[in-house]
Design a protein around this motif. Structure first.
Motif, PDB file in Angstrom:
ATOM      1  N   UNK A 159      52.343  57.296 -23.036  1.00 36.90           N
ATOM      2  CA  UNK A 159      53.682  57.623 -22.155  1.00 36.90           C
ATOM      3  C   UNK A 159      53.752  59.065 -21.953  1.00 36.90           C
ATOM      4  N   UNK A 160      52.564  59.704 -21.791  1.00 36.21           N
ATOM      5  CA  UNK A 160      52.324  61.294 -21.539  1.00 36.21           C
ATOM      6  C   UNK A 160      51.249  61.425 -20.594  1.00 36.21           C
ATOM      7  N   UNK A 161      51.140  62.466 -20.114  1.00 32.67           N
ATOM      8  CA  UNK A 161      50.272  62.854 -18.988  1.00 32.67           C
ATOM      9  C   UNK A 161      49.728  64.301 -19.212  1.00 32.67           C
ATOM     10  N   UNK A 162      48.293  64.533 -19.064  1.00 32.20           N
ATOM     11  CA  UNK A 162      47.789  65.697 -19.340  1.00 32.20           C
ATOM     12  C   UNK A 162      47.283  66.237 -17.960  1.00 32.20           C
ATOM     13  N   UNK A 163      48.005  67.169 -17.357  1.00 29.91           N
ATOM     14  CA  UNK A 163      47.349  67.441 -15.814  1.00 29.91           C
ATOM     15  C   UNK A 163      46.093  68.101 -15.744  1.00 29.91           C
ATOM     16  N   UNK A 164      45.208  67.985 -14.602  1.00 32.60           N
ATOM     17  CA  UNK A 164      43.752  68.509 -14.588  1.00 32.60           C
ATOM     18  C   UNK A 164      43.871  69.983 -14.854  1.00 32.60           C
ATOM     19  N   UNK A 165      43.012  70.211 -15.813  1.00 29.79           N
ATOM     20  CA  UNK A 165      42.937  71.705 -15.967  1.00 29.79           C
ATOM     21  C   UNK A 165      44.032  72.209 -17.086  1.00 29.79           C
ATOM     22  N   UNK A 166      44.739  71.484 -17.658  1.00 30.43           N
ATOM     23  CA  UNK A 166      45.858  71.606 -18.573  1.00 30.43           C
ATOM     24  C   UNK A 166      45.591  71.281 -19.815  1.00 30.43           C
ATOM     25  N   UNK A 167      46.441  71.678 -20.965  1.00 31.08           N
ATOM     26  CA  UNK A 167      46.107  71.061 -22.410  1.00 31.08           C
ATOM     27  C   UNK A 167      47.328  70.663 -22.639  1.00 31.08           C
ATOM     28  N   UNK A 168      48.444  70.953 -22.458  1.00 34.14           N
ATOM     29  CA  UNK A 168      49.960  70.525 -22.863  1.00 34.14           C
ATOM     30  C   UNK A 168      50.116  69.150 -22.449  1.00 34.14           C
ATOM     31  N   UNK A 169      50.240  68.006 -23.135  1.00 37.96           N
ATOM     32  CA  UNK A 169      50.602  66.953 -22.468  1.00 37.96           C
ATOM     33  C   UNK A 169      52.246  67.024 -22.016  1.00 37.96           C
ATOM     34  N   UNK A 170      52.202  66.136 -20.915  1.00 39.24           N
ATOM     35  CA  UNK A 170      53.731  66.116 -20.298  1.00 39.24           C
ATOM     36  C   UNK A 170      54.613  64.623 -20.347  1.00 39.24           C
ATOM     37  N   UNK A 171      55.397  64.340 -21.380  1.00 40.80           N
ATOM     38  CA  UNK A 171      55.826  63.238 -21.515  1.00 40.80           C
ATOM     39  C   UNK A 171      56.587  62.499 -20.294  1.00 40.80           C
ATOM     40  N   UNK A 172      56.235  61.089 -20.115  1.00 41.58           N
ATOM     41  CA  UNK A 172      56.828  60.423 -19.036  1.00 41.58           C
ATOM     42  C   UNK A 172      57.681  59.139 -19.243  1.00 41.58           C
ATOM     43  N   UNK A 173      58.828  59.030 -18.764  1.00 39.72           N
ATOM     44  CA  UNK A 173      59.188  57.622 -18.947  1.00 39.72           C
ATOM     45  C   UNK A 173      59.235  56.890 -17.987  1.00 39.72           C
ATOM     46  N   UNK A 174      58.383  55.735 -17.834  1.00 41.44           N
ATOM     47  CA  UNK A 174      58.273  55.222 -16.582  1.00 41.44           C
ATOM     48  C   UNK A 174      57.875  53.699 -16.763  1.00 41.44           C
ATOM     49  N   UNK A 175      58.271  52.882 -15.653  1.00 40.32           N
ATOM     50  CA  UNK A 175      57.889  51.387 -15.700  1.00 40.32           C
ATOM     51  C   UNK A 175      56.750  51.321 -14.890  1.00 40.32           C
ATOM     52  N   UNK A 176      55.795  50.591 -15.357  1.00 37.21           N
ATOM     53  CA  UNK A 176      54.514  50.450 -14.419  1.00 37.21           C
ATOM     54  C   UNK A 176      54.362  49.093 -13.766  1.00 37.21           C
ATOM     55  N   UNK A 177      54.264  48.942 -12.375  1.00 31.51           N
ATOM     56  CA  UNK A 177      54.035  47.740 -11.640  1.00 31.51           C
ATOM     57  C   UNK A 177      52.654  47.906 -10.901  1.00 31.51           C
ATOM     58  N   UNK A 178      51.681  47.176 -11.167  1.00 32.42           N
ATOM     59  CA  UNK A 178      50.541  46.948 -10.576  1.00 32.42           C
ATOM     60  C   UNK A 178      50.405  45.969  -9.502  1.00 32.42           C
ATOM     61  N   UNK A 179      49.589  46.218  -8.501  1.00 36.38           N
ATOM     62  CA  UNK A 179      49.408  45.013  -7.512  1.00 36.38           C
ATOM     63  C   UNK A 179      47.913  44.841  -7.210  1.00 36.38           C
TER      64      UNK A 179
END
Length: 616
Positions: free
Chosen positions: A431-451
């Motif tokens: 539940x965290x994202x590391x942007x391209x070129x970055x080092x610090x993870x960014x926490x995210x609170x999301x629900x995932x729906x795929x298709x």
């Protein structure tokens, strides 16, 4: 003096000829658009307007967008005075890319008319290639497209700046555009800023007019008849703004509540009368009367407050799907929606979001199959300042961060490149994202729906989808039935389309029977496309059955296949797919890459199907 960039011209020529692009030399949005245009087989050597509404249809579309036109008119008039000495054109397009209004310098207007860039034309990416209006419609961001950045030749002598316009509900209602010949550079640095400022002014007016609508609804309450019958007034979103004394005694508080949450098995809507603005003549609300229901009375589907903004119809298969959606919406489980292209998978995903606890948070949709694999990482995960050449100084928030607190919908998840699957798995697990070129993870609170329209388990066995990722996304699965399995709903889809487009027409029984006999390989999307073509070409007339059959892409193939349905080794569905592939190969002169893109499948999948159907 005409500005010609020989380097960029060579880049364009090589791309349209070979599909090869030097990624470091172009705006990423333009690059992305070029790839999309190539996949959609847009003609780079043309680009003139093809779909132009006749005067009657243009009048109808302007009437439908009357509020936008009336709000924008004084602002456009002011801009025209500012730029009256320049060879420019000011345009206003609706949310579908149709140009509702254009005015400007006579010489520029004549030049625009030569490429069918006129009022009533549909100016979208899939029609005329990369352009400011069409590209803004897709990316929902301001953009300037200069000269050879246009994908098609017809527009390459223009500089165009466009920006989206949103109403008070944050819905896209139109595009404002300023265009001028490329050799008129006297205000090129200010064009985009000018249209952005104009759009902001228009958007503020939408908010002010919303308050006027509320006052008009409250005035309307004095006209409500039958004061002793339970009555209320809602705005156009179903939010209650007034109730009469009968309901005040029945409920402690109903004001500002959604109408759907008030109704239950003991209370149902008896009548729902639309209320139209006396100024703009568009829908601003409803007068609603309620009645109690008998506990023993058979109550029609749906019996719950699950809200679905689409056509439900009579088909049991789709009603059962919505019942499952209602249960899923109450949970935080990851959902995987399975179904053929054109069945409305995104509509299902949106309905789950709108009926969940996250409904007031963002819903961010991403088509994984429409983003070039070189861009999908930055699109999903974002990037920091200086991550790569051409990156914004402020960096870019990826789709996962944009969806924080809400729902992210990953359409065509089966098309995500293998190198991105590890990064996606990390987001789902941590539940965290590391942007391209970055080092610090960014926490995210999301629900995932795929298709997907593909068999994910088969992709796992073929090594194209990670098994651990498969088990992360394949949790709660929903199967959306194709249109051929819910043909009893076709009349409801036709009625919905006609109402949405203010199209006053009635199809006779023989047309409905023809539509019901057809197998609709493109599903609901194909049905709406056929209806759109009838509306544009014939207006309020009904074409002959033979003309209608010519509009149905696979009618002849279906008739041939129906005669040999039991004779071959292929199932009926396989026969239809084989014919679609064969037709696309003929259309693309055997070009595997173009055929795969048009069929919305990968090259490897197309090669496998060619072998399966003995077409190679």
């Amino acid at each position: 003096m005409s500005i010609v960039d020989p380097l960029k011209h060579e880049i364009w020529r090589r791309f349209v000829r070979e599909g090869v692009l030097d990624h470091g030399r172009m705006n990423k949005r333009i690059e992305e658009s070029w790839y999309i245009c190539r996949r959609q087989n847009v003609d780079p050597y043309d680009g003139k307007g093809r779909i132009v509404l006749d005067s009657q249809l243009l009048t109808e579309r302007r009437k439908k967008n009357q509020r936008l036109l009336q709000i924008a008119a004084p602002i456009l008039g002011h801009l025209e005075k500012v730029f009256q000495e320049t060879k420019s054109i000011l345009l206003l397009a609706d949310s579908n890319g149709y140009v509702l209004y254009m005015n400007g310098h006579k010489q520029a207007m004549n030049k625009a008319e030569a490429i069918k860039f006129i009022e009533g034309v549909k100016w979208t990416e899939d029609e005329v290639g990369t352009n400011a209006i069409g590209t803004t419609l897709r990316i929902r961001e301001p953009i300037t497209v200069t000269g050879l950045e246009h994908y098609s030749l017809a527009s390459q002598q223009w500089v165009c700046s466009a920006t989206p316009i949103y109403d008070e509900k944050k819905e896209l209602v139109g595009i404002i555009d300023l265009s001028y010949p490329i050799d008129c550079s006297q205000f090129s640095n200010h064009a985009l800023a000018t249209v952005v400022a104009a759009a902001y002014t228009i958007e503020q007016q939408f908010h002010m007019r919303k308050k006027d609508d509320m006052l008009e609804l409250l005035k309307y309450s004095s006209k409500v008849k039958n004061p002793h019958f339970p009555s209320m007034i809602c705005d156009d979103q179903g939010k209650i703004v007034w109730i009469n004394h009968c309901l005040r005694s029945f409920f402690a508080s109903m004001m500002d509540q959604p109408l759907e949450e008030i109704c239950d098995k003991n209370l149902r809507i008896k009548t729902k009368t639309p209320i139209f603005s006396s100024i703009y003549h568009d829908l601003i609300g409803y007068e609603v009367t309620l009645q109690k229901t008998n506990h023993h009375e058979a109550f029609p589907f749906p019996t719950t407050i699950y809200h679905f903004e689409g056509v439900v119809g009579k088909s049991l298969s789709f009603q059962n799907l919505l019942k499952i959606c209602e249960k899923v919406a109450k949970t935080e489980s990851t959902v995987c929606i399975m179904g053929e292209t054109g069945t409305g998978k995104e509509l299902i995903a949106r309905s789950i979001h709108q009926n969940s606890v996250r409904k007031n948070e963002p819903f961010v949709a991403v088509n994984c199959g429409a983003i070039p694999k070189e861009l999908i990482g930055s699109e999903l995960f974002g990037y920091v300042d200086g991550a790569f050449t051409g990156a914004k100084r402020t960096g870019h928030k990826g789709k996962f961060v944009q969806a924080d607190g809400g729902t992210i919908f990953l359409d065509e998840i089966g098309e995500i490149p293998s190198e991105m699957q590890v990064a996606l798995l990390r987001v789902l697990q941590e539940k965290e994202v590391v942007p391209i070129g970055g080092e610090k993870p960014v926490p995210v609170d999301i629900r995932v729906i795929t298709a997907t329209h593909r068999n994910l388990y088969k992709l796992v066995k073929e090594g194209k989808l990670r098994e651990d990722l498969f088990y992360r996304i394949y949790v709660c699965t929903l199967n959306v039935p194709p249109l051929r399995e819910r043909k009893e709903d076709i009349p409801f889809f036709i009625e919905y389309y006609c109402q949405k487009n203010d199209w006053l027409i009635s199809f006779p029984d023989d047309v409905i029977q023809l539509f019901s006999a057809y197998h609709w390989p493109g599903n609901i999307r194909e049905l709406f496309n056929v209806l759109e073509r009838i509306r544009v070409e014939y207006g309020d007339r009904i074409p002959s059955i033979s003309h209608l059959k010519s509009m149905l892409i696979a009618w002849e193939q279906e008739q041939e296949n129906s005669e040999t349905f039991h004779k071959g080794n292929l199932s009926y569905r396989d026969q239809l797919e084989r014919e679609r592939i064969l037709n696309m190969l003929k259309k693309t002169n055997g070009n595997i890459g173009e055929a795969a893109a048009a069929l919305n499948i990968s090259r490897s999948t197309l090669y496998r199907k060619l072998k399966k159907y003995k077409l190679s």
